[in-house]
Write an enzyme that holds these catalytic residues in place. Structure first.
Site, PDB file in Angstrom:
ATOM      1  N   HIS A  87       4.180  -2.116  -9.855  1.00 37.04           N
ATOM      2  CA  HIS A  87       3.574  -1.618  -8.609  1.00 37.04           C
ATOM      3  C   HIS A  87       2.453  -2.569  -8.204  1.00 37.04           C
ATOM      4  CE1 HIS A  87       2.467   2.105  -6.067  1.00 37.04           C
ATOM      5  NE2 HIS A  87       1.752   1.087  -5.623  1.00 37.04           N
TER       6      HIS A  87
ATOM      7  N   ASP B 113       0.356  -8.106  -0.133  1.00 37.24           N
ATOM      8  CA  ASP B 113      -0.765  -8.353   0.797  1.00 37.24           C
ATOM      9  C   ASP B 113      -2.123  -7.991   0.196  1.00 37.24           C
ATOM     10  OD1 ASP B 113      -0.255  -5.640   0.857  1.00 37.24           O
ATOM     11  OD2 ASP B 113      -0.325  -5.440   3.036  1.00 37.24           O
TER      12      ASP B 113
ATOM     13  N   GLY C 276       1.527   3.929   2.820  1.00 35.09           N
ATOM     14  CA  GLY C 276       0.743   4.384   3.971  1.00 35.09           C
ATOM     15  C   GLY C 276       0.096   5.739   3.719  1.00 35.09           C
TER      16      GLY C 276
ATOM     17  N   HIS D  58       5.629   6.351  -2.912  1.00 34.79           N
ATOM     18  CA  HIS D  58       4.205   6.641  -3.124  1.00 34.79           C
ATOM     19  C   HIS D  58       4.026   8.144  -2.908  1.00 34.79           C
ATOM     20  CE1 HIS D  58       3.268   2.343  -2.612  1.00 34.79           C
ATOM     21  NE2 HIS D  58       2.037   2.608  -2.988  1.00 34.79           N
TER      22      HIS D  58
ATOM     23  N   GLU E  31      -0.744  11.022  -4.662  1.00 34.16           N
ATOM     24  CA  GLU E  31      -1.982  10.224  -4.704  1.00 34.16           C
ATOM     25  C   GLU E  31      -2.974  10.901  -3.750  1.00 34.16           C
ATOM     26  OE1 GLU E  31      -1.685   6.414  -2.823  1.00 34.16           O
ATOM     27  OE2 GLU E  31      -3.475   5.609  -3.786  1.00 34.16           O
TER      28      GLU E  31
HETATM   29 ZN   LIG Z   1       0.639   1.194  -3.889  1.00 30.57          ZN
END
Ligand SMILES: [Zn+2]
Length: 332
Positions: free
Chosen positions: A16, A20, A170, A197, A200
């Site tokens: 993971h 960028d 995102g 994702h 989180e």
């Molecule tokens: Zn991530």
């Protein structure tokens, strides 16, 4: 050298890591030169634009750190150079394997198509010898359904030709995982494996949705620890969580490493791997993250080895590659 140290120096796998968010100062300088505009700032000034402040516990400061590096990732030449450099930096740190992820739709500011971005990253990644798979990220948001569908289509088209899987990144708190059922149904139908994702910024319901869609891995997933029934479901499913501890501290999810629920997850039999998320933003790398967890939770050599083996078994690749990584870990 002690076993733990040998493992950390020769057997790390990062599943993971966002391209960028992982540009070194040297890479930014090289990319600026490719654009014909060499940077005049000092290394320290550039680093302060790439990395959060020490002790950052603020999601907006964290997210702000992607604007600057993305401005250097808008041509095919820059994307190729960046992919090669990030991989080479990982190889020099002794990694066995890495899965680098990026969102093709974030690289269109100067007119590149998503497909041109994907082709450029594949070409650059191929210039480094570190074994890798590329994960294409869809983006949570409004009005980009068409772009996300295009990302899925490209993941299918380049699957096994550099690309290994799909993801969605995102604002999880604003755009719930549940809203992306059709997108991942499409990926599943096309035979594209995916990680999501989840768990989180949002809670257990987000992880449940990801499992329902058929995710083989969950990006972060740490908030699963809030729900014992979900922990049992995760353990039964065999899905792998991609923990990124320092990232969780920097975005304000946990106040300190002790609050990361690693023990609760391991005790519940959930499969866990440790990863970096964004090497430049959090000024870290996977070996450093493993070291934080080993020290904070007094992990035994066997427990550390278990985390590395989980990563090796969880890669989006064929059985032969997994066996090779497992043998390399076993021989340390
Ligand atoms: Zn991530």
């Amino acid at each position: 050298m002690k076993e733990k140290e040998r493992l950390l120096q020769t057997c790390c796998i990062d599943l993971h890591v966002h391209m960028d968010g992982s540009l070194s100062v040297e890479t930014v300088r090289a990319l600026a030169e490719l654009a014909g505009k060499p940077l005049t700032e000092t290394d320290l000034e550039i680093r302060s634009k790439l990395s959060v402040s020490r002790g950052c516990r603020d999601l907006s400061e964290y997210l702000d750190k992607f604007v600057y590096p993305l401005s250097f990732l808008q041509t095919a030449g820059q994307l190729s150079e960046c992919a090669c450099r990030v991989k080479e930096e990982l190889r020099q740190k002794g990694l066995l394997y890495a899965e680098l992820r990026f969102a093709p739709q974030s690289h269109r500011q100067k007119g590149l198509s998503q497909e041109q971005a994907v082709q450029a990253v594949i070409a650059g990644a191929a210039r480094s010898e570190l074994p890798t798979g590329l994960i294409l990220c869809c983006m949570r948001g409004q009005g980009n359904e068409e772009e996300n569908r295009e990302t899925v289509r490209l993941a299918r088209k380049y699957l096994g030709k550099g690309v290994c899987a799909l993801d969605i990144a995102g604002a999880e708190g604003l755009f719930p995982t549940e809203e992306y059922e059709d997108l991942f149904a499409c990926a599943a139908e096309l035979g594209v494996p995916f990680t999501i994702h989840a768990g989180e910024a949002a809670g257990p319901e987000s992880v449940r949705a990801a499992l329902r869609f058929g995710a083989k891995r969950i990006g972060h997933g740490v908030r699963s620890a809030e729900d014992p029934a979900l922990l049992r479901q995760l353990a039964d499913s065999g899905a792998l969580l991609e923990l990124c501890p320092t990232s969780n501290l920097h975005t304000g999810l946990f106040p300190d490493y002790e609050s990361v629920p690693l023990r609760a997850l391991l005790d519940a039999g959930v499969k866990v791997s440790i990863n970096s998320d964004n090497m430049a933003v959090s000024h870290t790398w996977v070996g450093e993250e493993l070291r934080h967890m080993a020290e904070t939770f007094s992990l035994t050599d066997a427990e550390l080895r278990g985390l590395l083996e989980n990563a090796a078994r969880g890669i989006f690749a064929d059985e032969e590659t997994k066996d090779r990584l497992l043998r390399q870990i076993e021989n340390v």
